[in-house]
Write an enzyme that holds these catalytic residues in place. Structure first.
Site, PDB file in Angstrom:
ATOM      1  N   SER A 136       6.488  -0.183   2.653  1.00  0.00           N
ATOM      2  CA  SER A 136       6.180  -0.706   1.321  1.00  0.00           C
ATOM      3  C   SER A 136       7.045  -0.010   0.273  1.00  0.00           C
ATOM      4  O   SER A 136       7.486  -0.641  -0.693  1.00  0.00           O
ATOM      5  CB  SER A 136       4.695  -0.501   0.993  1.00  0.00           C
ATOM      6  OG  SER A 136       3.863  -1.352   1.743  1.00  0.00           O
ATOM      7  N   ASP A 181       0.871  -1.176   0.000  1.00  0.00           N
ATOM      8  CA  ASP A 181       0.000   0.000   0.000  1.00  0.00           C
ATOM      9  C   ASP A 181       0.903   1.219   0.000  1.00  0.00           C
ATOM     10  O   ASP A 181       1.854   1.303   0.792  1.00  0.00           O
ATOM     11  CB  ASP A 181      -0.898  -0.008   1.241  1.00  0.00           C
ATOM     12  CG  ASP A 181      -1.967   1.072   1.218  1.00  0.00           C
ATOM     13  OD1 ASP A 181      -1.712   2.166   0.662  1.00  0.00           O
ATOM     14  OD2 ASP A 181      -3.058   0.838   1.765  1.00  0.00           O
ATOM     15  N   VAL A 233       0.514   4.019   1.200  1.00  0.00           N
ATOM     16  CA  VAL A 233       0.521   4.770   2.455  1.00  0.00           C
ATOM     17  C   VAL A 233       1.624   4.267   3.384  1.00  0.00           C
ATOM     18  O   VAL A 233       1.995   4.948   4.334  1.00  0.00           O
ATOM     19  CB  VAL A 233      -0.846   4.690   3.169  1.00  0.00           C
ATOM     20  CG1 VAL A 233      -1.072   3.306   3.773  1.00  0.00           C
ATOM     21  CG2 VAL A 233      -0.970   5.753   4.258  1.00  0.00           C
ATOM     22  N   SER A 234       2.134   3.088   3.108  1.00  0.00           N
ATOM     23  CA  SER A 234       3.144   2.463   3.962  1.00  0.00           C
ATOM     24  C   SER A 234       4.549   2.807   3.485  1.00  0.00           C
ATOM     25  O   SER A 234       4.965   2.366   2.410  1.00  0.00           O
ATOM     26  CB  SER A 234       2.960   0.940   3.950  1.00  0.00           C
ATOM     27  OG  SER A 234       4.121   0.277   4.365  1.00  0.00           O
ATOM     28  N   PRO A 235       5.319   3.584   4.264  1.00  0.00           N
ATOM     29  CA  PRO A 235       6.690   3.881   3.838  1.00  0.00           C
ATOM     30  C   PRO A 235       7.547   2.632   3.729  1.00  0.00           C
ATOM     31  O   PRO A 235       8.454   2.565   2.900  1.00  0.00           O
ATOM     32  CB  PRO A 235       7.202   4.828   4.931  1.00  0.00           C
ATOM     33  CG  PRO A 235       6.301   4.608   6.094  1.00  0.00           C
ATOM     34  CD  PRO A 235       4.981   4.236   5.535  1.00  0.00           C
TER      35      PRO A 235
END
Length: 223
Positions: free
Chosen positions: A17, A11, A13-15
């Site tokens: 990631s 996602d 929004v996930s750093p």
């Protein structure tokens, strides 16, 4: 024998990631030469947290304090440097739906859009949950007509359901409780989960591929 494969559930929004995406893209050619295929799959982290009962690190005081140190270490390790934007975190439904549609409709450009989403939000500081800013991210990959198509598709009921179904699959069938989440096939008919951007050395052992990460090297004494 089956194909060795890493399914990456991410996602934007996930750093973490972002770090995992950057690392795997960088090592894509080497992994291919070792017979390992990589697939990036968009999911909704908010849905994973709700479905698994997990809580984001910034909502727990002790984790929030620790993350100030950990994010700097991760950025140095992966070579991706940025300040968390003031609007962080976002509700990432819009970009994740756009990504899911792009993966189906434009598979040859899909990963470029994923990278654009990460860069637009973290490096440019634009909130891509806002349609205007998400369109800006799309234009780095697509022309104006394609951008309009992708943005419009994000509102389709079929696309919304598909993202929800993929997210639920990750939670209920693959055990996901965060992002990045990996479902790794060893090429022998087996598969196991891995979590986070700091477990790649475990993954390489599981896939039985050569690596030297985390090896300590003692410098030679000066003569």
């Amino acid at each position: 024998m089956t194909q060795k494969k890493i399914e990456c559930y991410l996602d934007c929004v996930s750093p973490y990631s972002f770090y995992a995406f950057t690392y795997l893209k960088k090592n894509r050619q080497a992994l291919g030469a070792l017979g390992v295929n990589v697939e990036f799959i968009p999911v909704f982290l908010g849905g994973i947290n709700v479905g698994s009962g997990n809580k984001p690190p910034w909502t727990l005081p002790a984790k929030a304090v620790h993350s100030q140190y950990d994010k700097k270490r991760a950025q140095n390790y992966f070579g991706v440097h940025f300040e968390y934007p003031s609007f962080f975190p976002i509700v990432s439904l819009l970009p994740q739906r756009c990504l899911l549609y792009a993966k189906r409709r434009y598979p040859e450009k899909y990963e470029d859009l994923f990278e654009s989403c990460f860069q637009t939000m973290y490096l440019q500081g634009l909130d891509i949950s806002i349609p205007e800013n998400m369109a800006t991210a799309c234009r780095k990959t697509f022309d104006e007509v394609q951008t309009e198509e992708v943005m419009k598709a994000a509102g389709d009921a079929e696309v919304k359901k598909a993202l929800n179904d993929t997210t639920q699959h990750a939670v209920k069938e693959l055990g996901a409780f965060g992002c990045p989440w990996f479902w790794v096939h060893d090429g022998k008919g087996n598969a196991e989960p891995f979590f986070g951007s700091d477990r790649f050395h475990y993954m390489w052992d599981y896939l039985d591929v050569p690596h030297q990460d985390l090896e300590l090297r003692v410098p030679r004494s000066k003569l």
